[in-house]
Write a protein that holds these residues in place. Sequence first.
Motif, PDB file in Angstrom:
ATOM      1  N   PHE A   1       0.885  -1.171   0.000  1.00  0.00           N
ATOM      2  CA  PHE A   1       0.000   0.000   0.000  1.00  0.00           C
ATOM      3  C   PHE A   1       0.913   1.208   0.000  1.00  0.00           C
ATOM      4  N   GLY A   2       1.142   1.765  -1.210  1.00  0.00           N
ATOM      5  CA  GLY A   2       2.201   2.744  -1.358  1.00  0.00           C
ATOM      6  C   GLY A   2       3.522   2.024  -1.183  1.00  0.00           C
ATOM      7  N   ASN A   3       4.362   2.479  -0.282  1.00  0.00           N
ATOM      8  CA  ASN A   3       5.605   1.753   0.012  1.00  0.00           C
ATOM      9  C   ASN A   3       5.553   1.080   1.384  1.00  0.00           C
ATOM     10  N   ILE A   4       4.340   0.779   1.835  1.00  0.00           N
ATOM     11  CA  ILE A   4       4.135   0.055   3.094  1.00  0.00           C
ATOM     12  C   ILE A   4       3.621  -1.343   2.791  1.00  0.00           C
ATOM     13  N   ASN A   5       4.250  -2.349   3.403  1.00  0.00           N
ATOM     14  CA  ASN A   5       3.798  -3.730   3.248  1.00  0.00           C
ATOM     15  C   ASN A   5       2.655  -3.969   4.233  1.00  0.00           C
ATOM     16  N   SER A   6       1.430  -4.032   3.717  1.00  0.00           N
ATOM     17  CA  SER A   6       0.256  -4.131   4.589  1.00  0.00           C
ATOM     18  C   SER A   6      -0.211  -5.566   4.807  1.00  0.00           C
ATOM     19  N   SER A   7       0.487  -6.550   4.257  1.00  0.00           N
ATOM     20  CA  SER A   7       0.055  -7.936   4.434  1.00  0.00           C
ATOM     21  C   SER A   7       0.117  -8.330   5.904  1.00  0.00           C
ATOM     22  N   GLY A   8      -0.922  -8.996   6.382  1.00  0.00           N
ATOM     23  CA  GLY A   8      -0.975  -9.437   7.769  1.00  0.00           C
ATOM     24  C   GLY A   8      -1.325  -8.342   8.756  1.00  0.00           C
ATOM     25  N   ALA A   9      -1.798  -7.196   8.278  1.00  0.00           N
ATOM     26  CA  ALA A   9      -2.109  -6.080   9.174  1.00  0.00           C
ATOM     27  C   ALA A   9      -3.220  -6.453  10.149  1.00  0.00           C
ATOM     28  N   VAL A  10      -3.058  -6.070  11.414  1.00  0.00           N
ATOM     29  CA  VAL A  10      -4.049  -6.385  12.448  1.00  0.00           C
ATOM     30  C   VAL A  10      -4.212  -5.178  13.365  1.00  0.00           C
ATOM     31  N   ILE A  11      -5.371  -5.112  14.024  1.00  0.00           N
ATOM     32  CA  ILE A  11      -5.614  -4.100  15.046  1.00  0.00           C
ATOM     33  C   ILE A  11      -4.880  -4.497  16.316  1.00  0.00           C
ATOM     34  N   ASP A  12      -4.201  -3.549  16.930  1.00  0.00           N
ATOM     35  CA  ASP A  12      -3.496  -3.827  18.176  1.00  0.00           C
ATOM     36  C   ASP A  12      -4.506  -4.128  19.277  1.00  0.00           C
ATOM     37  N   GLU A  13      -4.343  -5.263  19.920  1.00  0.00           N
ATOM     38  CA  GLU A  13      -5.273  -5.660  20.979  1.00  0.00           C
ATOM     39  C   GLU A  13      -5.002  -4.941  22.296  1.00  0.00           C
ATOM     40  N   LEU A  14      -3.814  -4.368  22.442  1.00  0.00           N
ATOM     41  CA  LEU A  14      -3.457  -3.714  23.690  1.00  0.00           C
ATOM     42  C   LEU A  14      -4.068  -2.324  23.744  1.00  0.00           C
ATOM     43  N   GLU A  15      -4.420  -1.890  24.941  1.00  0.00           N
ATOM     44  CA  GLU A  15      -4.980  -0.549  25.127  1.00  0.00           C
ATOM     45  C   GLU A  15      -3.838   0.459  25.147  1.00  0.00           C
ATOM     46  N   THR A  16      -3.566   1.073  24.000  1.00  0.00           N
ATOM     47  CA  THR A  16      -2.474   2.045  23.925  1.00  0.00           C
ATOM     48  C   THR A  16      -2.995   3.468  23.879  1.00  0.00           C
ATOM     49  N   GLY A  17      -4.293   3.652  23.853  1.00  0.00           N
ATOM     50  CA  GLY A  17      -4.857   4.994  23.766  1.00  0.00           C
ATOM     51  C   GLY A  17      -6.325   4.899  23.431  1.00  0.00           C
ATOM     52  N   SER A  18      -6.917   6.043  23.088  1.00  0.00           N
ATOM     53  CA  SER A  18      -8.345   6.053  22.780  1.00  0.00           C
ATOM     54  C   SER A  18      -8.642   5.381  21.457  1.00  0.00           C
ATOM     55  N   VAL A  19      -7.654   5.315  20.576  1.00  0.00           N
ATOM     56  CA  VAL A  19      -7.810   4.654  19.282  1.00  0.00           C
ATOM     57  C   VAL A  19      -6.702   3.628  19.133  1.00  0.00           C
ATOM     58  N   SER A  20      -7.053   2.418  18.734  1.00  0.00           N
ATOM     59  CA  SER A  20      -6.061   1.349  18.620  1.00  0.00           C
ATOM     60  C   SER A  20      -5.130   1.576  17.429  1.00  0.00           C
ATOM     61  N   ASP A  21      -3.870   1.148  17.596  1.00  0.00           N
ATOM     62  CA  ASP A  21      -2.916   1.193  16.489  1.00  0.00           C
ATOM     63  C   ASP A  21      -3.200   0.064  15.510  1.00  0.00           C
ATOM     64  N   ILE A  22      -2.625   0.176  14.312  1.00  0.00           N
ATOM     65  CA  ILE A  22      -2.630  -0.920  13.334  1.00  0.00           C
ATOM     66  C   ILE A  22      -1.201  -1.451  13.251  1.00  0.00           C
ATOM     67  N   LEU A  23      -1.052  -2.742  13.498  1.00  0.00           N
ATOM     68  CA  LEU A  23       0.264  -3.383  13.423  1.00  0.00           C
ATOM     69  C   LEU A  23       0.506  -3.907  12.015  1.00  0.00           C
ATOM     70  N   LEU A  24       1.731  -3.712  11.532  1.00  0.00           N
ATOM     71  CA  LEU A  24       2.128  -4.156  10.188  1.00  0.00           C
ATOM     72  C   LEU A  24       3.327  -5.086  10.351  1.00  0.00           C
ATOM     73  N   PRO A  25       3.091  -6.383  10.633  1.00  0.00           N
ATOM     74  CA  PRO A  25       4.182  -7.290  11.010  1.00  0.00           C
ATOM     75  C   PRO A  25       5.197  -7.559   9.907  1.00  0.00           C
ATOM     76  N   ASN A  26       4.816  -7.347   8.646  1.00  0.00           N
ATOM     77  CA  ASN A  26       5.724  -7.657   7.538  1.00  0.00           C
ATOM     78  C   ASN A  26       6.404  -6.436   6.946  1.00  0.00           C
ATOM     79  N   GLN A  27       6.222  -5.290   7.596  1.00  0.00           N
ATOM     80  CA  GLN A  27       6.914  -4.079   7.168  1.00  0.00           C
ATOM     81  C   GLN A  27       8.264  -4.011   7.853  1.00  0.00           C
TER      82      GLN A  27
END
Length: 290
Positions: free
Chosen positions: A3-29
């Motif tokens: 996605f552009g120059n980001i490898n988005s394969s395997g992207a998941v919502i962060d299950e940990l409470e890191t703030g009011s909005v969850s991060d998106i993890l990109l494990p293959n980037q």
Amino acid sequence: MMFGNINSSGAVIDELETGSVSDILLPNQTGRVQKVAVDIGGSLAKVVYFSTTEAGGRLHFQAFETDNVEKCIAFIKTLLGSREDGDELPVIMATGGGAHRFGDLLRAQLEAEIRVEDEMQSLTTGLSFLIREVTDEVFTYAQDKPMQFVNTGSEDPFPYMLVNIGSGVSILKVTGEGQYERISGTSLGGGTLWGLLHLLTGVQSFDDMLEMTKTGDNTRVDMMVGDIYGTNYDKIGLKATNIAATMAGVYRKSLGKQYNEADIARSLLYMVSNNIGQIAYLNAQLHGIR
């Protein structure tokens, strides 16, 4: 998928409470990407930025009130860091009405190239990315069923209807990549909720408003079907717990009573969200979108 120059394969919502909005993890980037983008709306300015960890990449989200856009700009400045003489100007992707309204301020304060993108184009591209690439992003909901996630996999998501709830609401019919039209909308949106809550309760900030809605009981100020019938109205499918009239319980239950601000907040939240939901449903029926 790239996605552009980001490898988005395997992207998941962060299950940990890191703030009011969850991060998106990109494990293959693996590589570092200089990515900062901002969407400045009528009420809120939203920032998304990229960072790299040992577990891959991470997309972070942060929101600021548009009236305090200087705080948003200061935050972006910390993300950009210092720049040496001869370094290329950092590039910030900007969208929303505020990208035009505050464009000169962004350029002056951030010393960056501000690339203004069309708001609705950015919106539809971003949602298509979430639907296709991010696990547990699509779900179904019914009053008698809990939220259930749907695995869309490689399914073609089109056509779909996008209900963009900001200060006001725009409803788009998206029929393909980059193919969309605005089919409806309403002035009854998040700005309506915020404005009414401020007038009725004096609440000042967006965060305080959201916190207030969490603890309220709308049945103390709304008129429910059960208040009228004493039970369900099964013949036409209404439960006793359905709202018959927003705020109408005030004059039925006690005009002179002092009402809890959290109860008022909860009532207004349901009023705005239920009306948006009904308008969206009717448009889906009209345009044949399931």
